[in-house]
Enzyme design. Structure first.
Site, PDB file in Angstrom:
ATOM      1  N   ASN A   1      63.931 -33.427   6.683  1.00  0.00           N
ATOM      2  CA  ASN A   1      62.911 -32.405   6.949  1.00  0.00           C
ATOM      3  C   ASN A   1      62.111 -32.219   5.663  1.00  0.00           C
ATOM      4  OD1 ASN A   1      61.421 -30.126   7.514  1.00  0.00           O
ATOM      5  ND2 ASN A   1      63.188 -28.738   7.549  1.00  0.00           N
ATOM      6  N   TRP A   2      60.906 -32.766   5.651  1.00  0.00           N
ATOM      7  CA  TRP A   2      60.124 -32.754   4.409  1.00  0.00           C
ATOM      8  C   TRP A   2      59.431 -31.405   4.177  1.00  0.00           C
ATOM      9  CZ3 TRP A   2      57.175 -38.131   4.575  1.00  0.00           C
ATOM     10  CH2 TRP A   2      58.126 -39.159   4.637  1.00  0.00           C
ATOM     11  N   LYS A   3      59.478 -30.533   5.170  1.00  0.00           N
ATOM     12  CA  LYS A   3      58.810 -29.221   5.065  1.00  0.00           C
ATOM     13  C   LYS A   3      57.345 -29.420   4.644  1.00  0.00           C
ATOM     14  CE  LYS A   3      63.282 -27.193   4.325  1.00  0.00           C
ATOM     15  NZ  LYS A   3      64.105 -26.106   3.819  1.00  0.00           N
TER      16      LYS A   3
ATOM     17  N   HIS B   1      63.540 -23.703  13.329  1.00  0.00           N
ATOM     18  CA  HIS B   1      64.074 -23.740  11.960  1.00  0.00           C
ATOM     19  C   HIS B   1      64.101 -22.304  11.414  1.00  0.00           C
ATOM     20  CE1 HIS B   1      64.314 -24.382   7.653  1.00  0.00           C
ATOM     21  NE2 HIS B   1      64.829 -25.563   7.931  1.00  0.00           N
TER      22      HIS B   1
ATOM     23  N   GLU C   1      63.215 -21.075   8.734  1.00  0.00           N
ATOM     24  CA  GLU C   1      61.960 -20.647   8.084  1.00  0.00           C
ATOM     25  C   GLU C   1      60.929 -20.228   9.128  1.00  0.00           C
ATOM     26  OE1 GLU C   1      61.577 -24.156   5.645  1.00  0.00           O
ATOM     27  OE2 GLU C   1      63.340 -23.494   4.517  1.00  0.00           O
TER      28      GLU C   1
ATOM     29  N   GLU D   1      72.516 -24.458  10.669  1.00  0.00           N
ATOM     30  CA  GLU D   1      72.065 -24.291   9.293  1.00  0.00           C
ATOM     31  C   GLU D   1      72.255 -22.835   8.858  1.00  0.00           C
ATOM     32  OE1 GLU D   1      68.989 -27.419   8.060  1.00  0.00           O
ATOM     33  OE2 GLU D   1      67.902 -25.907   9.174  1.00  0.00           O
TER      34      GLU D   1
ATOM     35  N   GLY E   1      68.281 -24.576   0.918  1.00  0.00           N
ATOM     36  CA  GLY E   1      67.485 -24.611  -0.301  1.00  0.00           C
ATOM     37  C   GLY E   1      68.116 -23.858  -1.457  1.00  0.00           C
TER      38      GLY E   1
ATOM     39  N   SER F   1      71.559 -27.498   2.028  1.00  0.00           N
ATOM     40  CA  SER F   1      71.952 -28.078   0.730  1.00  0.00           C
ATOM     41  C   SER F   1      72.840 -29.312   0.860  1.00  0.00           C
ATOM     42  CB  SER F   1      72.597 -27.022  -0.164  1.00  0.00           C
ATOM     43  OG  SER F   1      71.685 -25.967  -0.420  1.00  0.00           O
TER      44      SER F   1
ATOM     45  N   GLY G   1      66.889 -31.132   3.720  1.00  0.00           N
ATOM     46  CA  GLY G   1      65.593 -30.698   3.204  1.00  0.00           C
ATOM     47  C   GLY G   1      65.321 -31.332   1.846  1.00  0.00           C
ATOM     48  N   GLY G   2      65.643 -30.592   0.780  1.00  0.00           N
ATOM     49  CA  GLY G   2      65.328 -31.024  -0.586  1.00  0.00           C
ATOM     50  C   GLY G   2      65.725 -32.459  -0.905  1.00  0.00           C
TER      51      GLY G   2
HETATM   52  P1  PGA Z   1      67.932 -28.009   2.233  1.00  0.00           P
HETATM   53  O1  PGA Z   1      67.111 -27.674   3.572  1.00  0.00           O
HETATM   54  O2  PGA Z   1      68.634 -29.314   2.465  1.00  0.00           O
HETATM   55  O3  PGA Z   1      66.887 -28.100   1.150  1.00  0.00           O
HETATM   56  O4  PGA Z   1      68.888 -26.898   2.027  1.00  0.00           O
HETATM   57  C1  PGA Z   1      67.663 -27.901   4.835  1.00  0.00           C
HETATM   58  C2  PGA Z   1      66.715 -27.452   5.910  1.00  0.00           C
HETATM   59  O5  PGA Z   1      65.989 -26.467   5.702  1.00  0.00           O
HETATM   60  O6  PGA Z   1      66.648 -28.057   6.985  1.00  0.00           O
END
Ligand code: PGA
Length: 256
Positions: free
Chosen positions: A10-12, A100, A102, A172, A178, A217, A238-239
Site C-alpha cells: 500500500n503505497w498510500k 483502510h 486512514e 490492521e 506506521g 509495521s 505500508g512503509g
Molecule cells: P505500515 O502501514 O506498514 O506503514 O504500518 C500499513 C498500512 O497502513 O496498510
C-alpha cells in the site's frame, strides 16, 4: 487448508508515476518466479500512477496484481474527485483496499460506506481488501475483539453467498500502522482466528477459504513470524513497500 498468501504493498500518497514505474521495475528485478509461485503480490499505487504501472506490468509480463487504495461505490455520476470501480476494472485492477483505517479516521468512512464499497468492488469482478482494526484505547480497555467483530460484520453485510469466499480481510490494529510497533505474532494470530470464526458465522463455507492479512509495521524482520501463523494469510504493507529491497524481502519471507 492451503490458502495462497497475498502480500500487498500500500503505497498510500507516495510516488509520482515516474517513481512508481522505477519501483515496479526494481521490484521485478529482485523477485524470481518461485517467489510468485509461493505468494500473490499486489501493488497499490496512487490513482495517478495506475495506468503507468499497469502498462509496465503488461508490457513486461510481470506477475504483479494491480491494486487500488480506495474507490467510490457508484459507477458514475456527480461525485467530484471520486473514482468509480468501473474505471478501476477497465485498468485491469484486481484488488481494491476498502475501509483502510486512514480512510475511516480521516475521511469519515464508517462500516456502512465500507460495505457499499466492498460490494461495488465485487460487482465489478475485482477483490476487495476490507480493512478492520482497533485503536489503542479500544485494546487497552479490552474491547478489541468486540470492535473488530462489529467492523467485520458491518463491512461485509452487502456481500452475498459464495462471493464472501474470495474476499480478503486485512486486520490492521490502528496503533501498529506506521508506528514501528507491530502486534506480536500471537496477538495477531488470536485476532485473525477470531475474524475467521466471525466470517464462519456469516457463512460456514467461507471459513477456510477467506484470506486474512495482517498489517501494521510489517517489515522483513517480522514478516516470517507473522505469516507462519495458521490464520494469517499474508500482509498489507505500508512503509516497507516503498523500497524494492525491503518489500522483496517480505515477499520472499520463506527464504529468510
Ligand atoms: P505500515 O502501514 O506498514 O506503514 O504500518 C500499513 C498500512 O497502513 O496498510
Amino acid at each position: 487448508m492451503d490458502r495462497t498468501p497475498l502480500i500487498s504493498g500500500n503505497w498510500k500518497m507516495n510516488l509520482n508515476h515516474f517513481e512508481a514505474i522505477q519501483l515496479v521495475q526494481k521490484l521485478s528485478y529482485e523477485l524470481r518466479n518461485h517467489d510468485y509461485d509461493a505468494v500473490e503480490v499486489s501493488l497499490h499505487p496512487p490513482y495517478t500512477d495506475l495506468r503507468s504501472v499497469q502498462t509496465v506490468i503488461d508490457a513486461d509480463r510481470m506477475r504483479f496484481q494491480l491494486g487500488a487504495q480506495n474507490c467510490h461505490s457508484e459507477v458514475s455520476g456527480a461525485f467530484t474527485g471520486e473514482i468509480s470501480p468501473a474505471m478501476l476494472a477497465k485498468l485491469d485492477v484486481d484488488y481494491v483496499i476498502v475501509g483502510h483505517s486512514e480512510r475511516r479516521a480521516l475521511f469519515g468512512e464508517n462500516d456502512e460506506i465500507v460495505a457499499t464499497k466492498a460490494a461495488a468492488v465485487l460487482a465489478h469482478d475485482m477483490t476487495p481488501i476490507v480493512c478492520v482494526g482497533e485503536t489503542l484505547d479500544e485494546r487497552e480497555s479490552g474491547q478489541e475483539a468486540t470492535i473488530v467483530e462489529a467492523q467485520v460484520v458491518g463491512s461485509l453485510k452487502f456481500i452475498e453467498g459464495e462471493k464472501l469466499d474470495g474476499v480478503v480481510i486485512a486486520y490492521e490494529p490502528v496503533w501498529a500502522i506506521g508506528t514501528g510497533v507491530t502486534a506480536s505474532a500471537e496477538d495477531a494470530q488470536d485476532m485473525c482466528s477470531h475474524i475467521r470464526s466471525v466470517v464462519g458465522s456469516i457463512r460456514r463455507e467461507s471459513i477456510d477459504l477467506i484470506r486474512i492479512q495482517y498489517g501494521g509495521s510489517v517489515n522483513p524482520a517480522n514478516a516470517g513470524e507473522l505469516m507462519a501463523m495458521p490464520d494469517i494469510d499474508g500482509a498489507l504493507v505500508g512503509g516497507a513497500a516503498l523500497q524494492a529491497d525491503s518489500f522483496a524481502r517480505i515477499v520472499n519471507f520463506k527464504d529468510a
